[in-house]
Design a protein around this motif. Structure first.
Motif, mmCIF file in Angstrom:
data_model
loop_
_atom_site.group_PDB
_atom_site.id
_atom_site.type_symbol
_atom_site.label_atom_id
_atom_site.label_comp_id
_atom_site.label_asym_id
_atom_site.label_seq_id
_atom_site.Cartn_x
_atom_site.Cartn_y
_atom_site.Cartn_z
ATOM 1 N N HIS A 16 5.941 0.483 -18.026
ATOM 2 C CA HIS A 16 7.131 0.123 -17.260
ATOM 3 C C HIS A 16 6.955 0.553 -15.810
ATOM 4 N N ARG A 17 7.260 -0.361 -14.900
ATOM 5 C CA ARG A 17 7.204 -0.083 -13.473
ATOM 6 C C ARG A 17 8.604 -0.269 -12.895
ATOM 7 N N ARG A 18 8.932 0.565 -11.937
ATOM 8 C CA ARG A 18 10.277 0.522 -11.367
ATOM 9 C C ARG A 18 10.471 -0.659 -10.426
ATOM 10 N N VAL A 19 9.376 -1.178 -9.887
ATOM 11 C CA VAL A 19 9.488 -2.288 -8.941
ATOM 12 C C VAL A 19 8.642 -3.453 -9.448
ATOM 13 N N PRO A 20 9.080 -4.700 -9.178
ATOM 14 C CA PRO A 20 8.236 -5.848 -9.526
ATOM 15 C C PRO A 20 7.055 -5.925 -8.574
ATOM 16 N N GLY A 21 5.922 -6.305 -9.103
ATOM 17 C CA GLY A 21 4.749 -6.454 -8.247
ATOM 18 C C GLY A 21 4.146 -5.136 -7.815
ATOM 19 N N LEU A 22 3.496 -5.157 -6.667
ATOM 20 C CA LEU A 22 2.825 -3.958 -6.154
ATOM 21 C C LEU A 22 3.812 -2.996 -5.511
ATOM 22 N N ARG A 23 3.486 -1.720 -5.595
ATOM 23 C CA ARG A 23 4.239 -0.710 -4.855
ATOM 24 C C ARG A 23 3.774 -0.729 -3.395
ATOM 25 N N ARG A 24 4.605 -0.170 -2.526
ATOM 26 C CA ARG A 24 4.217 -0.079 -1.123
ATOM 27 C C ARG A 24 2.924 0.711 -0.969
ATOM 28 N N GLU A 25 2.798 1.788 -1.742
ATOM 29 C CA GLU A 25 1.596 2.623 -1.648
ATOM 30 C C GLU A 25 0.344 1.831 -2.003
ATOM 31 N N GLU A 26 0.460 0.983 -3.022
ATOM 32 C CA GLU A 26 -0.691 0.189 -3.448
ATOM 33 C C GLU A 26 -1.062 -0.854 -2.399
ATOM 34 N N LEU A 27 -0.035 -1.490 -1.810
ATOM 35 C CA LEU A 27 -0.299 -2.500 -0.786
ATOM 36 C C LEU A 27 -0.920 -1.854 0.449
ATOM 37 N N ALA A 28 -0.400 -0.681 0.845
ATOM 38 C CA ALA A 28 -0.955 0.015 2.002
ATOM 39 C C ALA A 28 -2.416 0.388 1.762
ATOM 40 N N GLN A 29 -2.732 0.827 0.550
ATOM 41 C CA GLN A 29 -4.110 1.169 0.207
ATOM 42 C C GLN A 29 -5.016 -0.043 0.339
ATOM 43 N N LEU A 30 -4.568 -1.175 -0.168
ATOM 44 C CA LEU A 30 -5.379 -2.400 -0.093
ATOM 45 C C LEU A 30 -5.580 -2.850 1.349
ATOM 46 N N ALA A 31 -4.541 -2.671 2.173
ATOM 47 C CA ALA A 31 -4.616 -3.125 3.558
ATOM 48 C C ALA A 31 -5.311 -2.127 4.475
ATOM 49 N N GLY A 32 -5.540 -0.914 3.987
ATOM 50 C CA GLY A 32 -6.211 0.095 4.800
ATOM 51 C C GLY A 32 -5.328 0.684 5.881
ATOM 52 N N VAL A 33 -4.021 0.794 5.602
ATOM 53 C CA VAL A 33 -3.100 1.413 6.558
ATOM 54 C C VAL A 33 -2.332 2.512 5.838
ATOM 55 N N SER A 34 -1.693 3.364 6.617
ATOM 56 C CA SER A 34 -0.919 4.438 5.995
ATOM 57 C C SER A 34 0.342 3.874 5.360
ATOM 58 N N VAL A 35 0.860 4.595 4.379
ATOM 59 C CA VAL A 35 2.087 4.161 3.712
ATOM 60 C C VAL A 35 3.242 4.157 4.708
ATOM 61 N N ALA A 36 3.292 5.165 5.577
ATOM 62 C CA ALA A 36 4.366 5.246 6.567
ATOM 63 C C ALA A 36 4.322 4.045 7.516
ATOM 64 N N TYR A 37 3.111 3.667 7.927
ATOM 65 C CA TYR A 37 2.970 2.532 8.840
ATOM 66 C C TYR A 37 3.444 1.254 8.173
ATOM 67 N N TYR A 38 2.978 1.029 6.937
ATOM 68 C CA TYR A 38 3.387 -0.203 6.250
ATOM 69 C C TYR A 38 4.888 -0.201 5.970
ATOM 70 N N THR A 39 5.438 0.950 5.628
ATOM 71 C CA THR A 39 6.879 1.034 5.351
ATOM 72 C C THR A 39 7.688 0.637 6.576
ATOM 73 N N ARG A 40 7.258 1.107 7.764
ATOM 74 C CA ARG A 40 7.965 0.715 8.982
ATOM 75 C C ARG A 40 7.889 -0.787 9.199
ATOM 76 N N HIS A 97 10.079 -3.415 11.562
ATOM 77 C CA HIS A 97 9.621 -2.910 12.858
ATOM 78 C C HIS A 97 8.186 -3.393 13.094
ATOM 79 N N GLY A 98 8.051 -4.643 13.541
ATOM 80 C CA GLY A 98 6.705 -5.203 13.691
ATOM 81 C C GLY A 98 6.314 -5.513 15.111
ATOM 82 N N GLN A 99 7.097 -5.062 16.094
ATOM 83 C CA GLN A 99 6.869 -5.475 17.475
ATOM 84 C C GLN A 99 5.502 -5.030 17.993
ATOM 85 N N ASN A 100 5.061 -3.852 17.618
ATOM 86 C CA ASN A 100 3.821 -3.306 18.168
ATOM 87 C C ASN A 100 2.643 -3.388 17.212
#
Length: 287
Positions: A31-55, A60-63
């Protein structure tokens, strides 16, 4: 349109459609609390920090850099249209609202081209799928646009609010999804268009299917394919369509429908053309 909210909801919807096994990650627990990937998993795949991806997912995508957007697009397995849409949402360009409010005009040469396309149903779409011009066969197949008030000559509006148009398309659900996906694409490019906001608001209030499809954040720019139409006079029409963006005005598109030569649909179009020509002659005589 709220650009930050659209960016947030688009990223969440694309993340929700992926499963860990789709991207080579282990599946822990039943059982997973969220459908699909977690933010942490997506950030890992994209090679960015979880905090950065969360923003970024909070709108907040201007910069954000192009390189990071490309990494996130790859991690989310976005297609070419979705990648462009993500860029429009995260790094919007300044748009002229006054330009969006100006009436659109079709060049006289294009009107002549429409009239010369005998036997081919065709029309020209403008911003937010406004129907700007059509030929005799376009009217014979899709209805009398001239009988509508100018503000109601909009293909998305007709698809969702006109029962005759819903009966015309045998695959209405597919056509409805294409309409909304196209509007989502347009909204990403022109978030400050007040008439788009009014159209989306009207359709959301009046049609539940539109509300559901709009909330799905599906984006597409379909330019060709096949449609089966159930015409009230000649029966089933199996037609191929092409959507051609005008080189000198990419906000306008020429949409054409044609049947395979020698097919029953081609015969039906010829029959409609002969009826339409007779109707036009009678209207001209009356005038």
């Amino acid at each position: 349109m709220d650009q930050r909210a659209d960016l947030s909801e688009f990223l969440r919807s694309r993340r929700a459609r992926l499963k860990p096994e789709d991207v080579g990650l282990p599946q822990y627990g039943r059982h997973r609390r969220v459908p699909g990937l977690r933010r942490e998993e997506l950030a890992q795949l994209a090679g960015v920090s979880v905090a950065y991806y969360t923003r970024l997912e909070q709108g907040h995508g201007q910069n954000v850099s192009t390189e990071v957007l490309d990494s996130i697009a790859r991690a989310l397995r976005l297609d070419e249209t979705e990648r462009a849409h993500l860029t429009h949402l995260a790094k919007p360009k300044a748009k002229r609202k006054r330009h969006m409010e100006r009436p659109e005009h079709v060049r006289p040469e294009l009107l002549g081209l429409l009239d010369a396309m005998e036997g081919v149903p065709a029309y020209i779409l403008g911003r937010r799928t406004d129907v700007l011009a059509w030929n005799l066969m376009g009217r014979a197949v899709f209805g009398d646009f001239a009988a509508l008030p100018p503000e109601e000559r909009n293909m998305a509006r007709l698809v969702f609010l006109d029962p005759a148009m819903q009966d015309l398309f045998a695959d209405w659900e597919c056509r409805a999804c294409e309409m909304v996906s196209g509007l989502r694409w347009y909204a990403g490019c022109h978030p400050d268009d007040p008439r788009l906001s009014a159209l989306v608001g009207e359709l959301s209030v009046k049609n539940e299917e539109f509300r559901t499809l709009w909330a799905a954040h599906t984006v597409a720019d379909k330019t060709h394919g096949r449609k089966v139409l159930r015409h009230p006079l000649v029966g089933e029409l199996n037609l191929s369509f092409e959507t051609l963006k005008l080189p000198d005005n990419p906000e306008q598109s020429l949409v054409t429908y044609h049947a395979e030569p020698g097919s029953a649909s081609a015969d039906a179009l010829r029959l409609l053309a002969s009826w339409g020509a007779g109707t036009e002659e009678r209207e001209t005589s009356a005038r």
